[in-house]
Design an enzyme around this catalytic site. Structure first.
Site, mmCIF file in Angstrom:
data_model
loop_
_atom_site.group_PDB
_atom_site.id
_atom_site.type_symbol
_atom_site.label_atom_id
_atom_site.label_comp_id
_atom_site.label_asym_id
_atom_site.label_seq_id
_atom_site.Cartn_x
_atom_site.Cartn_y
_atom_site.Cartn_z
ATOM 1 N N LYS A 134 0.853 -1.195 0.000
ATOM 2 C CA LYS A 134 0.000 0.000 0.000
ATOM 3 C C LYS A 134 0.887 1.243 0.000
ATOM 4 O O LYS A 134 1.794 1.360 0.833
ATOM 5 C CB LYS A 134 -0.878 -0.034 1.255
ATOM 6 C CG LYS A 134 -2.224 0.607 1.118
ATOM 7 C CD LYS A 134 -3.053 0.252 2.353
ATOM 8 C CE LYS A 134 -4.357 0.965 2.378
ATOM 9 N NZ LYS A 134 -5.041 0.759 3.668
HETATM 10 O O1 G3P Z 1 -7.646 1.800 5.601
HETATM 11 C C1 G3P Z 1 -8.116 2.931 4.984
HETATM 12 C C2 G3P Z 1 -9.483 3.374 5.412
HETATM 13 O O2 G3P Z 1 -10.399 2.345 5.286
HETATM 14 C C3 G3P Z 1 -9.535 4.127 6.706
HETATM 15 O O3 G3P Z 1 -10.840 4.311 7.178
HETATM 16 O O4 G3P Z 1 -12.402 4.933 8.975
HETATM 17 O O5 G3P Z 1 -9.991 5.592 9.172
HETATM 18 O O6 G3P Z 1 -11.486 6.715 7.536
HETATM 19 P P1 G3P Z 1 -11.186 5.456 8.265
#
Ligand code: G3P
Length: 218
Positions: free
Chosen positions: A83
């Site tokens: 990633k």
């Molecule tokens: O891993 C990336 C993403 O899914 C993060 O989500 O909830 O931290 O905005 P969030």
């Protein structure tokens, strides 16, 4: 549509893998930090539990170090997706790794323009963050619709739309309606997909009525 779980919690991953519905895992530095575990060991453990792609993120932000980290991460297991952030250096790393046949997940995507760049850089996955856009009063799902439409115009691009920052089941249903390839969801959001009060109520009635028959199927 593929389901990935967005967590680095190995117990949650094992539990969801046992449902037979889990296609992969995404992690990020924040999720790894929460576990307090060694990053490389943890990612290797996750790769042993799930057959599908497991995204593990580089920590550096400069090209040379990200590339070294990406190559090291890619050697953990065959199902690793490295990633990288959607920056000029991150996309340069994406291109270099993709040219070597390594799966790359480009993260922190917030515009269709960024998604175009990721596809051109050979990303296996683009991760648009819908919840974080919703949080700032911008329509996260509109971004998914745009990217899906754009990618459909270029069948030679092999980048899959991986909907990230998912906050609730409606994000998942809308993603499916739009034809997004993958959703990555926190464990609790995946579990919410099962729930409906009429399912619970209906089952109680069926169980009670079955008892009245006095029969046994086995
Ligand atoms: O891993 C990336 C993403 O899914 C993060 O989500 O909830 O931290 O905005 P969030």
């Amino acid at each position: 549509m593929k389901f990935f779980v967005d967590t680095a919690d190995i117990n949650e991953i094992r539990d969801l893998a046992a449902t037979g519905l889990l296609d992969g895992v995404t992690t990020n530095p924040s999720l790894v930090a929460k576990t307090g575990k060694n990053f490389l060991d943890l990612v290797a453990e996750i790769c042993g539990v799930v057959k599908g792609p497991v995204s593990a993120e580089v920590a550096a932000t400069d090209y040379e170090t990200m590339l070294k980290e990406g190559r090291k991460i890619s050697k953990i297991a065959k199902n690793i997706a490295v990633k990288v952030p959607l920056t000029p250096a991150g996309l340069k790393v994406c291109k270099a790794l993709a040219d070597d046949g390594i799966m790359v997940n480009v993260t922190l995507c917030f515009t269709p323009a960024q998604a175009i760049l990721a596809a051109k850089a050979g990303a296996k996955f683009i991760s648009p963050f819908v919840g974080r856009l919703d949080d700032i009063s911008t329509d996260g799902m509109a971004l998914i619709a745009d990217i899906v439409q754009i990618y459909e115009n270029y069948p030679d691009w092999n980048t899959e739309v991986l909907v990230a920052s998912v906050r609730h089941p409606v994000h998942i249903v809308e993603s499916a309606k739009m034809g997004a390839h993958v959703v990555t969801c926190p464990p609790d959001v995946i579990r919410k997909l099962y729930s409906h009060p009429l399912t619970d109520k209906g089952l109680v009635t069926f169980v009670e009525d079955w008892k009245k028959t006095g029969q046994s199927i086995l």
